[in-house]
Write a protein that holds these residues in place. Structure first.
Motif, PDB file in Angstrom:
ATOM      1  N   ALA A  26      78.272  32.040  30.477  1.00  0.00           N
ATOM      2  CA  ALA A  26      79.923  31.855  31.606  1.00  0.00           C
ATOM      3  C   ALA A  26      81.149  32.695  31.578  1.00  0.00           C
ATOM      4  CB  ALA A  26      80.039  30.493  32.349  1.00  0.00           C
ATOM      5  N   PRO A  27      81.807  33.586  32.416  1.00  0.00           N
ATOM      6  CA  PRO A  27      81.999  34.069  32.196  1.00  0.00           C
ATOM      7  C   PRO A  27      83.168  33.279  31.237  1.00  0.00           C
ATOM      8  CG  PRO A  27      82.258  34.729  33.860  1.00  0.00           C
ATOM      9  CD  PRO A  27      81.939  33.453  33.802  1.00  0.00           C
ATOM     10  N   GLY A  28      84.498  33.437  30.325  1.00  0.00           N
ATOM     11  CA  GLY A  28      85.246  33.768  29.546  1.00  0.00           C
ATOM     12  C   GLY A  28      85.108  31.713  28.579  1.00  0.00           C
ATOM     13  N   GLU A  29      83.695  31.870  28.245  1.00  0.00           N
ATOM     14  CA  GLU A  29      82.803  30.631  27.714  1.00  0.00           C
ATOM     15  C   GLU A  29      82.331  31.186  26.218  1.00  0.00           C
ATOM     16  OE1 GLU A  29      79.249  27.422  28.192  1.00  0.00           O
ATOM     17  OE2 GLU A  29      78.568  29.415  28.366  1.00  0.00           O
ATOM     18  N   PHE A  30      82.330  30.138  25.414  1.00  0.00           N
ATOM     19  CA  PHE A  30      82.054  30.419  23.267  1.00  0.00           C
ATOM     20  C   PHE A  30      81.194  29.944  23.404  1.00  0.00           C
ATOM     21  CE2 PHE A  30      84.850  30.947  19.634  1.00  0.00           C
ATOM     22  CZ  PHE A  30      83.665  31.475  18.884  1.00  0.00           C
ATOM     23  N   LEU A  31      79.845  30.605  23.363  1.00  0.00           N
ATOM     24  CA  LEU A  31      78.309  30.168  22.887  1.00  0.00           C
ATOM     25  C   LEU A  31      78.309  30.540  21.390  1.00  0.00           C
ATOM     26  CD1 LEU A  31      76.199  28.480  23.787  1.00  0.00           C
ATOM     27  CD2 LEU A  31      75.048  30.410  23.793  1.00  0.00           C
ATOM     28  N   GLY A  32      78.093  29.137  20.930  1.00  0.00           N
ATOM     29  CA  GLY A  32      77.513  28.962  19.711  1.00  0.00           C
ATOM     30  C   GLY A  32      76.395  28.709  19.392  1.00  0.00           C
ATOM     31  N   ILE A  33      75.482  29.722  18.315  1.00  0.00           N
ATOM     32  CA  ILE A  33      74.361  29.720  18.370  1.00  0.00           C
ATOM     33  C   ILE A  33      73.932  29.539  17.449  1.00  0.00           C
ATOM     34  CG2 ILE A  33      71.762  30.939  18.302  1.00  0.00           C
ATOM     35  CD1 ILE A  33      72.776  32.705  20.322  1.00  0.00           C
ATOM     36  N   ILE A  34      73.308  27.955  16.424  1.00  0.00           N
ATOM     37  CA  ILE A  34      72.505  27.229  14.812  1.00  0.00           C
ATOM     38  C   ILE A  34      71.349  27.504  15.019  1.00  0.00           C
ATOM     39  CG2 ILE A  34      75.469  26.408  14.470  1.00  0.00           C
ATOM     40  CD1 ILE A  34      73.737  23.952  15.321  1.00  0.00           C
ATOM     41  N   GLY A  35      71.463  27.724  13.813  1.00  0.00           N
ATOM     42  CA  GLY A  35      70.161  27.702  13.052  1.00  0.00           C
ATOM     43  C   GLY A  35      69.963  27.374  11.733  1.00  0.00           C
ATOM     44  N   PRO A  36      68.234  27.913  11.229  1.00  0.00           N
ATOM     45  CA  PRO A  36      68.380  27.781   9.752  1.00  0.00           C
ATOM     46  C   PRO A  36      68.499  29.475   9.609  1.00  0.00           C
ATOM     47  CG  PRO A  36      67.074  26.041  10.948  1.00  0.00           C
ATOM     48  CD  PRO A  36      67.571  26.730  11.871  1.00  0.00           C
ATOM     49  N   ASN A  37      68.360  30.083   8.622  1.00  0.00           N
ATOM     50  CA  ASN A  37      67.531  31.310   7.768  1.00  0.00           C
ATOM     51  C   ASN A  37      66.483  31.271   8.533  1.00  0.00           C
ATOM     52  OD1 ASN A  37      69.307  30.368   4.710  1.00  0.00           O
ATOM     53  ND2 ASN A  37      70.116  31.534   6.518  1.00  0.00           N
ATOM     54  N   GLY A  38      66.429  33.080   8.937  1.00  0.00           N
ATOM     55  CA  GLY A  38      64.961  33.065   9.609  1.00  0.00           C
ATOM     56  C   GLY A  38      64.861  32.784  10.889  1.00  0.00           C
ATOM     57  N   SER A  39      65.731  31.561  11.846  1.00  0.00           N
ATOM     58  CA  SER A  39      64.977  31.339  13.204  1.00  0.00           C
ATOM     59  C   SER A  39      65.421  31.608  14.475  1.00  0.00           C
ATOM     60  CB  SER A  39      66.015  29.533  12.732  1.00  0.00           C
ATOM     61  OG  SER A  39      67.217  30.397  13.341  1.00  0.00           O
ATOM     62  N   GLY A  40      65.899  33.322  13.846  1.00  0.00           N
ATOM     63  CA  GLY A  40      66.071  34.731  14.798  1.00  0.00           C
ATOM     64  C   GLY A  40      67.132  34.579  15.700  1.00  0.00           C
ATOM     65  N   LYS A  41      67.579  34.031  14.976  1.00  0.00           N
ATOM     66  CA  LYS A  41      69.401  34.404  15.156  1.00  0.00           C
ATOM     67  C   LYS A  41      70.230  35.960  15.997  1.00  0.00           C
ATOM     68  CE  LYS A  41      71.556  31.884  11.979  1.00  0.00           C
ATOM     69  NZ  LYS A  41      70.243  31.478  11.716  1.00  0.00           N
ATOM     70  N   SER A  42      70.008  36.160  14.933  1.00  0.00           N
ATOM     71  CA  SER A  42      70.730  37.970  14.572  1.00  0.00           C
ATOM     72  C   SER A  42      69.427  38.409  15.671  1.00  0.00           C
ATOM     73  CB  SER A  42      70.248  38.260  13.395  1.00  0.00           C
ATOM     74  OG  SER A  42      70.740  37.890  12.380  1.00  0.00           O
ATOM     75  N   THR A  43      68.251  38.743  15.230  1.00  0.00           N
ATOM     76  CA  THR A  43      67.259  38.954  16.550  1.00  0.00           C
ATOM     77  C   THR A  43      67.165  38.967  18.222  1.00  0.00           C
ATOM     78  OG1 THR A  43      65.100  38.800  14.987  1.00  0.00           O
ATOM     79  CG2 THR A  43      64.294  39.172  16.719  1.00  0.00           C
ATOM     80  N   LEU A  44      67.895  37.839  18.686  1.00  0.00           N
ATOM     81  CA  LEU A  44      68.320  37.290  19.446  1.00  0.00           C
ATOM     82  C   LEU A  44      69.591  38.513  20.066  1.00  0.00           C
ATOM     83  CD1 LEU A  44      67.994  35.783  22.105  1.00  0.00           C
ATOM     84  CD2 LEU A  44      69.357  33.805  21.095  1.00  0.00           C
ATOM     85  N   LEU A  45      70.567  38.317  19.215  1.00  0.00           N
ATOM     86  CA  LEU A  45      71.778  38.646  19.487  1.00  0.00           C
ATOM     87  C   LEU A  45      71.597  40.038  19.610  1.00  0.00           C
ATOM     88  CD1 LEU A  45      73.812  36.745  17.300  1.00  0.00           C
ATOM     89  CD2 LEU A  45      74.239  36.769  19.475  1.00  0.00           C
ATOM     90  N   SER A  46      70.648  40.943  19.186  1.00  0.00           N
ATOM     91  CA  SER A  46      70.533  41.910  19.107  1.00  0.00           C
ATOM     92  C   SER A  46      69.603  42.823  20.263  1.00  0.00           C
ATOM     93  CB  SER A  46      69.941  42.761  17.802  1.00  0.00           C
ATOM     94  OG  SER A  46      68.289  42.421  17.063  1.00  0.00           O
ATOM     95  N   MET A  47      69.077  41.796  20.702  1.00  0.00           N
ATOM     96  CA  MET A  47      67.906  41.624  21.801  1.00  0.00           C
ATOM     97  C   MET A  47      69.561  41.931  23.467  1.00  0.00           C
ATOM     98  SD  MET A  47      64.635  40.594  22.515  1.00  0.00           S
ATOM     99  CE  MET A  47      64.804  39.016  21.285  1.00  0.00           C
ATOM    100  N   MET A  48      70.206  40.772  23.024  1.00  0.00           N
ATOM    101  CA  MET A  48      71.011  40.599  24.019  1.00  0.00           C
ATOM    102  C   MET A  48      72.169  41.562  24.032  1.00  0.00           C
ATOM    103  SD  MET A  48      70.888  37.175  25.215  1.00  0.00           S
ATOM    104  CE  MET A  48      72.283  37.054  25.423  1.00  0.00           C
ATOM    105  N   ALA A  49      72.676  42.760  22.953  1.00  0.00           N
ATOM    106  CA  ALA A  49      73.743  43.956  22.715  1.00  0.00           C
ATOM    107  C   ALA A  49      72.803  45.150  23.527  1.00  0.00           C
ATOM    108  CB  ALA A  49      73.960  44.135  21.519  1.00  0.00           C
ATOM    109  N   GLY A  50      71.219  44.926  23.395  1.00  0.00           N
ATOM    110  CA  GLY A  50      71.379  45.749  24.003  1.00  0.00           C
ATOM    111  C   GLY A  50      70.117  46.605  22.937  1.00  0.00           C
ATOM    112  N   ILE A  51      70.420  46.511  21.943  1.00  0.00           N
ATOM    113  CA  ILE A  51      69.968  47.337  20.688  1.00  0.00           C
ATOM    114  C   ILE A  51      68.415  47.250  20.492  1.00  0.00           C
ATOM    115  CG2 ILE A  51      69.673  47.390  18.453  1.00  0.00           C
ATOM    116  CD1 ILE A  51      72.767  46.671  18.648  1.00  0.00           C
TER     117      ILE A  51
END
Ligand SMILES: Nc1ncnc2c1ncn2[C@@H]1O[C@H](COP(=O)(O)OP(=O)(O)OP(=O)(O)O)[C@@H](O)[C@H]1O
Ligand SMILES: [Mg+2]
Length: 266
Positions: A26-51
């Protein structure tokens, strides 16, 4: 501005790296993503960024699919600080932050005093004003990381995506940075490894485990001893501190190897 993931999938060859991930921030919300190494966090963020382009599913930035928005326009709404952010070395600290103004510059809109003011404020916010004239390659890892955040703030985004933003930072600057991000009242999605920082600063926490988002909710709902044991293979106790913020304490010798973890799950 809100940002949403809708049934996002990404694969490398036959390997599914992100599997059917959906959530809204939601607007103004702070969502943290946690998870082990290799669980897909960076891959997910790069899709969210449109990269990174999803194999299927889509990202909505505000009310529009991000794939329908031009990169310059995306950069005026969304800033992304990558886990391994690179910057050309022959620039000063100030010039690194000035790069954040690029999406606003054009033939009819040159550099202005307003841009200088925004860069000054960003340098100040990340505690780098006194090192503004230093060369990038003379700076420490933590100072570079703070400048990456400064560059993102200078972009004046409405959505901020951060991949392990506290990497390299000493504990004082880690807390400063998360407080700073919180104060901005931006929509924030940040991959974090420190569960206590996630509990302190995030409105909600999502867990990535082997490419799936297995939980999302308020810190106290998500950060349970059972979940931490299942996802990270570490024994912990979780209790609210005097401010009601849940506090995770890890037990020495409580870590199990990945293979043991998989045995425990299956
Ligand atoms: N382009 C690629 N080709 C092949 N495999 C990839 C590619 N990008 C990512 N992967 C794999 O996808 C998995 C998830 O990677 P990702 O970087 O998203 O994990 P992460 O959760 O951010 O981990 P960390 O906590 O270590 O940063 C890893 O096993 C990684 O090796
Ligand atoms: Mg990562």
């Amino acid at each position: 501005m809100k940002i949403s993931a809708q049934k996002l999938c990404w694969s490398a060859g036959n390997l599914e790296i992100v599997r059917d991930v959906s959530f809204d921030v939601a607007p103004g919300e702070f969502l943290g993503i946690i998870g082990p190494n290799g669980s897909g966090k960076s891959t997910l963020l790069s899709m969210m960024a449109g990269i990174r382009k999803p194999l299927s599913g889509q990202v909505m930035l505000g009310d529009l699919p991000i794939r329908s928005i031009g990169s310059r326009e995306i950069a005026r709404s969304l800033a992304f600080v990558e886990q391994q952010a690179e910057t050309a070395e022959r620039i000063t600290a100030r010039q690194a932050v000035e790069l954040g103004r690029t999406p606003y510059l054009g033939p009819l809109s040159g550099w202005s005093v307003n841009d200088d003011d925004i860069v000054d404020a960003a340098l100040d916010n990340v505690d780098m004003a006194d090192k503004a004239d230093r060369l990038w390659h003379h700076l420490s890892g933590g100072e570079r990381q703070r400048l990456h955040i400064g560059r993102a703030l200078a972009q004046e985004p409405r959505v901020l995506l951060l991949d392990e933003p506290t990497n390299h930072l000493d504990i004082g600057h880690q807390i400063d940075l998360l407080e700073l991000v919180r104060r901005q009242e931006l929509t924030v999605v940040a991959a974090l490894h420190d569960l206590n920082h996630a509990a302190m600063f995030c409105d909600r926490i999502a867990i990535m485990d082997q490419g799936r988002m297995t939980a999302i909710g308020k810190p106290a709902e998500v950060l349970t001893a059972e979940t931490i044991s299942t996802v990270f293979g570490v024994e912990a106790t979780v209790a609210p501190d005097e401010d009601g913020i849940c506090h995770v304490r890890f037990r020495a010798g409580g870590a199990r190897r990945n293979s043991a973890r998989k045995d425990a799950i299956s």
